[in-house]
Design an enzyme around this catalytic site. Structure first.
Site, PDB file in Angstrom:
ATOM      1  N   LEU A 243      50.076 -31.524 -68.427  1.00 55.72           N
ATOM      2  CA  LEU A 243      51.407 -32.123 -68.476  1.00 55.72           C
ATOM      3  C   LEU A 243      51.229 -33.475 -69.152  1.00 55.72           C
ATOM      4  CD1 LEU A 243      52.858 -31.500 -64.878  1.00 55.72           C
ATOM      5  CD2 LEU A 243      53.463 -30.305 -66.986  1.00 55.72           C
ATOM      6  N   ASP A 244      52.116 -33.831 -70.075  1.00 53.50           N
ATOM      7  CA  ASP A 244      51.931 -35.116 -70.734  1.00 53.50           C
ATOM      8  C   ASP A 244      52.176 -36.255 -69.747  1.00 53.50           C
ATOM      9  OD1 ASP A 244      54.713 -36.206 -70.993  1.00 53.50           O
ATOM     10  OD2 ASP A 244      55.016 -34.395 -72.161  1.00 53.50           O
ATOM     11  N   MET A 245      51.785 -37.439 -70.140  1.00 49.83           N
ATOM     12  CA  MET A 245      51.765 -38.586 -69.234  1.00 49.83           C
ATOM     13  C   MET A 245      53.136 -38.859 -68.613  1.00 49.83           C
ATOM     14  SD  MET A 245      50.177 -42.346 -70.011  1.00 49.83           S
ATOM     15  CE  MET A 245      49.887 -43.520 -68.692  1.00 49.83           C
TER      16      MET A 245
END
Length: 241
Positions: A102-104
């Site tokens: 999952l991106d930041m």
């Protein structure tokens, strides 16, 4: 005897594909000698080192976490940003790694494990493991725009697979949209909504296959039950194509 990359995955070093890169980079030794051959086989009697540290298989564990925004889904980060593993520090003794990413700035459900085989199966597109997201997007996409997402849109890395899309509710001038995909391209959901002209303002992963975040708060986690692990394995086996 088993392939070295599988041994490394079973030891919780990394998912099997990442373990292959460690081997090819010359960072793995077996009985004191660097091994760069992906087909090399080892047993639990061999001494395997990664970057000079001896690694051994551990008890397999399976964790479901609610990742908060602001954390990255890598084992470590050269820029010193907080990783999801810091949320497990002092609570989980086994070395685990995130399944997929999952991106930041995205929050929501994330599986962590030291089972390299299951991790690889869950992230391989041929197994079609569904992942559901709630996206707060700018503006209000009309039905034609949502249909584009359902059919698949053309991104830089090709057309996306068909998705399930539902309009949930408005929020001021913006909208909450639920979308279910079974691919795992980098920042895929964000890129899909940007493609149709409605960029994502907030993104939450609410479901992985049959797993939901019920009872989990941001930054918390729980161990999957044996029944849930078995169900995940049956799911990927039934979707082999």
């Amino acid at each position: 005897m088993e392939r070295l990359q599988k041994y490394l995955a079973r030891a919780g070093v990394a998912a099997r594909r990442d373990a292959e890169q460690l081997i090819l980079a010359g960072r793995v030794k077996v009985n004191g000698k660097v091994v760069k051959e992906l087909g090399f086989k080892v047993s639990d009697r061999d001494v395997v080192e990664v970057d000079g540290r001896i690694v051994k298989p551990e008890k397999l564990v399976y964790i479901l976490m609610y990742k908060p925004a602001g954390y990255i889904t890598t084992v470590d980060d050269p820029f010193g940003r907080p990783t999801v593993l810091s949320l497990l520090a002092g609570k989980v003794k086994e070395r685990v790694f995130p399944v997929g990413r999952l991106d930041m700035n995205t929050e929501g459900l994330l599986i962590l494990t030291n089972d390299g085989d299951l991790a690889m199966a869950l992230t391989h597109p041929k197994h079609q493991v569904p992942k559901t997201y709630l996206a707060l997007v700018r503006g209000t996409p009309n039905r034609a725009k949502l249909k584009e997402l359902e059919r698949g849109v053309l991104l830089e890395d090709g057309y996306t697979a068909p998705a399930k899309v539902n309009f949930k509710k408005p929020e001021g001038k913006n909208s909450w949209i639920e979308i279910t995909i079974h691919e795992g391209r980098k920042r895929q959901v964000r890129r899909m909504f940007k493609k149709i002209g409605h960029p994502v303002l907030k993104l939450i992963r609410t479901r992985i296959a049959f797993l939901t975040g019920y009872g989990l708060k941001k930054g918390s986690f729980r161990y999957l039950t044996p029944a849930e692990v078995l169900k995940l394995k049956r799911l990927v086996n039934s979707n082999r194509g």
